[in-house]
Design an enzyme around this catalytic site. Structure first.
Site, PDB file in Angstrom:
ATOM      1  N   TYR A 160       0.788  -1.217  -0.142  1.00  0.00           N
ATOM      2  CA  TYR A 160      -0.045  -0.058   0.000  1.00  0.00           C
ATOM      3  C   TYR A 160       0.851   1.234   0.032  1.00  0.00           C
ATOM      4  CZ  TYR A 160      -3.587   3.393   1.384  1.00  0.00           C
ATOM      5  OH  TYR A 160      -4.432   4.485   1.312  1.00  0.00           O
ATOM      6  N   LYS A 169       1.133   4.391  -3.145  1.00  0.00           N
ATOM      7  CA  LYS A 169       1.043   5.557  -3.098  1.00  0.00           C
ATOM      8  C   LYS A 169       2.339   6.492  -3.356  1.00  0.00           C
ATOM      9  CE  LYS A 169      -3.306   5.128  -1.752  1.00  0.00           C
ATOM     10  NZ  LYS A 169      -4.440   5.550  -2.974  1.00  0.00           N
TER      11      LYS A 169
HETATM   12  N1  LIG Z   1      -9.453   5.909   4.940  1.00  0.00           N
HETATM   13  C1  LIG Z   1      -8.040   6.367   5.055  1.00  0.00           C
HETATM   14  O1  LIG Z   1      -7.615   6.575   6.075  1.00  0.00           O
HETATM   15  C2  LIG Z   1      -7.188   6.771   3.971  1.00  0.00           C
HETATM   16  C3  LIG Z   1      -6.071   7.818   4.043  1.00  0.00           C
HETATM   17  C4  LIG Z   1      -5.185   8.026   3.187  1.00  0.00           C
HETATM   18  C5  LIG Z   1      -5.648   7.800   1.934  1.00  0.00           C
HETATM   19  N2  LIG Z   1      -6.910   7.061   1.562  1.00  0.00           N
HETATM   20  C6  LIG Z   1      -7.032   6.848   0.217  1.00  0.00           C
HETATM   21  O2  LIG Z   1      -8.517   7.411  -0.148  1.00  0.00           O
HETATM   22  C7  LIG Z   1      -9.113   6.653  -1.060  1.00  0.00           C
HETATM   23  C8  LIG Z   1     -10.530   6.300  -0.864  1.00  0.00           C
HETATM   24  O3  LIG Z   1     -10.360   5.531   0.392  1.00  0.00           O
HETATM   25  P1  LIG Z   1     -11.574   5.148   1.553  1.00  0.00           P
HETATM   26  O4  LIG Z   1     -10.922   5.373   2.738  1.00  0.00           O
HETATM   27  O5  LIG Z   1     -12.722   5.998   1.086  1.00  0.00           O
HETATM   28  O6  LIG Z   1     -11.910   3.899   1.105  1.00  0.00           O
HETATM   29  P2  LIG Z   1     -13.172   2.715   0.838  1.00  0.00           P
HETATM   30  O7  LIG Z   1     -14.180   3.387   1.607  1.00  0.00           O
HETATM   31  O8  LIG Z   1     -12.656   1.385   1.035  1.00  0.00           O
HETATM   32  O9  LIG Z   1     -13.551   3.150  -0.712  1.00  0.00           O
HETATM   33  C9  LIG Z   1     -12.836   2.636  -1.625  1.00  0.00           C
HETATM   34  C10 LIG Z   1     -13.405   2.821  -2.985  1.00  0.00           C
HETATM   35  O10 LIG Z   1     -12.601   2.680  -3.914  1.00  0.00           O
HETATM   36  C11 LIG Z   1     -13.519   1.674  -4.685  1.00  0.00           C
HETATM   37  N3  LIG Z   1     -12.659   0.619  -5.398  1.00  0.00           N
HETATM   38  C12 LIG Z   1     -11.802  -0.336  -5.267  1.00  0.00           C
HETATM   39  N4  LIG Z   1     -11.181  -0.844  -6.220  1.00  0.00           N
HETATM   40  C13 LIG Z   1     -11.874  -0.494  -7.262  1.00  0.00           C
HETATM   41  C14 LIG Z   1     -11.686  -0.790  -8.697  1.00  0.00           C
HETATM   42  N5  LIG Z   1     -10.628  -1.818  -9.113  1.00  0.00           N
HETATM   43  N6  LIG Z   1     -12.304  -0.114  -9.677  1.00  0.00           N
HETATM   44  C15 LIG Z   1     -13.170   0.778  -9.216  1.00  0.00           C
HETATM   45  N7  LIG Z   1     -13.403   1.309  -7.803  1.00  0.00           N
HETATM   46  C16 LIG Z   1     -12.601   0.574  -6.913  1.00  0.00           C
HETATM   47  C17 LIG Z   1     -14.598   0.622  -3.929  1.00  0.00           C
HETATM   48  O11 LIG Z   1     -15.493   0.422  -4.596  1.00  0.00           O
HETATM   49  P3  LIG Z   1     -16.174  -1.119  -3.970  1.00  0.00           P
HETATM   50  O12 LIG Z   1     -17.133  -0.417  -2.947  1.00  0.00           O
HETATM   51  O13 LIG Z   1     -16.827  -1.653  -5.225  1.00  0.00           O
HETATM   52  O14 LIG Z   1     -15.305  -2.047  -3.178  1.00  0.00           O
HETATM   53  C18 LIG Z   1     -14.834   1.964  -3.077  1.00  0.00           C
HETATM   54  O15 LIG Z   1     -15.782   2.860  -3.746  1.00  0.00           O
HETATM   55  C19 LIG Z   1      -8.384   5.592  -1.370  1.00  0.00           C
HETATM   56  O16 LIG Z   1      -7.308   5.634  -2.496  1.00  0.00           O
HETATM   57  C20 LIG Z   1      -7.374   5.364  -0.177  1.00  0.00           C
HETATM   58  O17 LIG Z   1      -6.249   4.729  -0.323  1.00  0.00           O
HETATM   59  C21 LIG Z   1      -7.480   6.787   2.781  1.00  0.00           C
END
Ligand SMILES: NC(=O)c1ccc[n+]([C@@H]2O[C@H](COP(=O)([O-])OP(=O)(O)OC[C@H]3O[C@@H](n4cnc5c(N)ncnc54)[C@H](OP(=O)(O)O)[C@@H]3O)[C@@H](O)[C@H]2O)c1
Length: 242
Positions: A165, A169
């Site tokens: 991961y 990034k």
């Molecule tokens: N949460 C944190 O603490 C955090 C911190 C830093 C960065 N981020 C980044 O923020 C972004 C959003 O994360 P989140 O925390 O909101 O996670 P999340 O709630 O798990 O949402 C992830 C989203 O990505 C979609 N996804 C995954 N694989 C995909 C694919 N192959 N094609 C299209 N859509 C896909 C998922 O769809 P499904 O519902 O179909 O699975 C979901 O809509 C990510 O890039 C993550 O790395 C998050």
């Protein structure tokens, strides 16, 4: 800027992507809800539309090039351009796994979504972004992708060494720099966002921040004025070290 801005958000059906979509829609954008599940994408489209927001579900699995190309065709036919791309879809597969135990399959799968997927979407959408008078690209990165922070033993998350991961990034950040340089003489700005440790499905809701807090830097980078930066890495407090 055009009065009606068109914004595509990948992984828009939940978590931070959903909140960013809502906020951009509330700012008057037409939001294209990128989701790989028809049921989940349509549900958001219907809900937003009922709330008086402009939303259109766009099927997109970032690991499936045919869906990315189909999405670009749909956007081209219906809107003729794209003003904002939020490369948000992302996965974590190596939580709790030390670097020495990460399998090649986990590394590849993580990169398929977080790196190659983001690249494919950006490259495919670029002709549409070039048709915007002020294209904005936000790559959803993470503080865990910062080599400076990762190599600092005093970093708050120094013990979170997710080889797949974190390095995905870091690579995404490298893409931000490369694309921003190529596009520096166009009206497109490309930046990386660090939303902070946010309670979503990605971390079984262990994050300490809300999606509203996480969305703020993303929305800010998506709506940068012409004088705003490009090729940078930002959280809500300013620049994050690479
Ligand atoms: N949460 C944190 O603490 C955090 C911190 C830093 C960065 N981020 C980044 O923020 C972004 C959003 O994360 P989140 O925390 O909101 O996670 P999340 O709630 O798990 O949402 C992830 C989203 O990505 C979609 N996804 C995954 N694989 C995909 C694919 N192959 N094609 C299209 N859509 C896909 C998922 O769809 P499904 O519902 O179909 O699975 C979901 O809509 C990510 O890039 C993550 O790395 C998050």
């Amino acid at each position: 800027m055009n009065s009606e801005r068109i914004a595509l958000i990948t992984g828009a059906n939940k978590g931070i992507g959903l909140q960013v979509s809502r906020e951009l829609a509330l700012l008057g954008h037409t939001v294209l809800i990128g989701a790989r599940s028809k049921a989940r994408g349509t549900e958001v489209e219907t809900k937003f539309t009922e709330e008086g927001l402009r939303a259109v579900f766009v099927p997109i699995d970032v690991t499936d090039h045919a869906t990315i190309k189909a999405a670009a065709s749909l956007i081209s036919e219906r809107f003729g351009r794209l003003d904002v791309l939020i490369n948000n879809a992302g996965i974590v597969l190596d939580a709790g796994t030390p670097p020495s135990q990460v399998s090649m399959g986990t590394l590849r799968k993580t990169f398929e979504t977080n790196v190659f997927g983001a690249f494919a979407v950006l490259q495919t959408m670029l002709p549409l972004l070039l048709k915007s008078e002020a294209g904005r690209v936000v790559n959803m990165s993470s503080g865990l992708g910062s080599l400076t922070q990762n190599s600092d033993p005093n970093y708050e998350f120094a013990n979170v060494k997710l080889l797949a991961y974190n390095s995905s990034k870091t690579t995404l950040n490298a893409f931000t720099v490369q694309f921003a340089y190529e596009l520096k003489d166009t009206s497109i700005k490309v930046n990386s966002a660090e939303p902070g440790f946010t309670a979503t499905d990605l971390n079984d809701h262990r994050g300490t921040r809300t999606v509203e807090q996480a969305a703020s830097i993303v929305v800010r980078l998506a709506t940068l004025p012409e004088s705003g930066p490009t090729g940078g890495f930002f959280d809500e407090n300013g620049q994050v070290p690479w």
